[in-house]
Design a protein around this motif. Structure first.
Motif: not given
Length: 325
Positions: A86-90, A118-124
């Protein structure tokens, strides 16, 4: 106690209580983190501190997390990762996390949801797809970085003075030691090279480098400078390179990136060279960093020493005048 070590390929390993994190830089701006074991929270903020340092160096970062061998994560661990995302999304360009168990997948998805990224993180769970993405993020082997890196490739090295011993370029990496000397100077060394950091005054540091730097130190010397900047603010940096015999291209690349990223936190840089070839390497690094007149290159030891003496004197208290009755 948290065990922190720099591995032979330049990666950083943190371990405690049956859990380990290994951090490898694929290239500036892309990092692979491999997690193994049960993370009960014993490592505290140490793993996220390692990542945060990389976000500060080369934002925005592509982050790859291989959690296939992670078997458990405590609630406090999930909460810490949620706050971090959350703190480092930028500062994060994209995040891909590979999981292998339903429990770890659930924990990661909860962190993703509550981080509101949002869609920053992709779990696979497709290992082949993840490994292909990691391979694409890494540079061509001939230019692979030294620290941290997915693999260490053999790269040509630049002889800066007398020839290195036969076979030196191919020698295996050795343990990196950090010691604080009796006079307060910090010495970072392996069997082939040493960096000595000496504070001239608050806000001014002298670094003397000796020997054959094949890139095994990675960001470790630069992190010492960053710590001094954090303590003292804008830094006057003096670097004595007279005794450097060999420098790998990755070393020059790392310093170039450091100068480019630190132009606002370095007040001036003065480099003393001992050979024409090393001077050429330093000039190219200066130009590539686009730092204007920030960096001054010397080939005259007396001139360099005089500038060093002036710098030291500038930090001394002014002498008191005679006291008045």
């Amino acid at each position: 106690m948290i065990h922190r070590e720099i591995l032979g390929d330049g990666s950083i390993r943190l371990a405690k209580d049956g859990c380990s994190f290994v951090f490898r830089r694929l290239r500036p701006g892309a990092v692979l983190v491999t997690i193994a074991g049960r993370d009960t929270g014993g490592l505290g903020d140490a793993p996220l501190d390692e990542l945060h340092a990389e976000l500060v160096r080369y934002p925005p970062v592509d982050l790859y997390v291989d959690a296939r061998s992670a078997t458990f994560a405590a609630e406090s661990v999930s909460d810490a990762w949620t706050r971090f995302f959350s703190a480092n999304r930028e500062r994060l360009q994209r995040v891909r996390i590979l999981v292998a168990t339903p429990f770890v997948e659930l924990v990661v998805n909860v962190a993703k949801l509550f981080s509101r990224t949002g869609e920053l993180i992709r779990v696979e769970s497709d290992a082949r797809s993840f490994e292909d993405a990691v391979a694409r993020a890494a540079p061509a082997p001939a230019r692979a970085p030294s620290q941290p890196g997915l693999t260490r490739a053999t790269e040509p090295e630049i002889a800066a003075g007398p020839a290195a011993p036969a076979g030196a370029a191919a020698a295996s990496p050795t343990a990196i030691r950090r010691e604080v000397q009796a006079d307060g100077a910090v010495r970072i060394s392996n069997e082939r090279c040493a960096y000595v950091f000496r504070r001239i005054r608050p806000g001014a540091v002298l670094i003397a480098i000796t020997g054959h730097d094949g890139g095994e130190f990675g960001e470790v010397p630069l992190d010492e400078i960053r710590r001094e900047i954090a303590r003292s603010g804008p830094l006057a940096l003096f670097v004595d390179l007279r005794a450097v015999t060999v420098a790998a291209p990755s070393v020059s690349d790392a310093w170039t990136a450091f100068f480019a990223a630190s132009r606002e936190t370095l007040s001036r840089v003065r480099l003393l060279v001992g050979s024409k070839l090393l001077e050429l390497v330093v000039v190219l690094s200066k130009e590539a960093s686009r730092t204007g007149e920030l960096i001054q290159i010397d080939d005259d030891p007396e001139r360099f020493e005089a500038a060093l003496a002036r710098e030291a004197a500038s930090g001394r208290p002014a002498p008191r005048g005679p006291s008045r009755p």
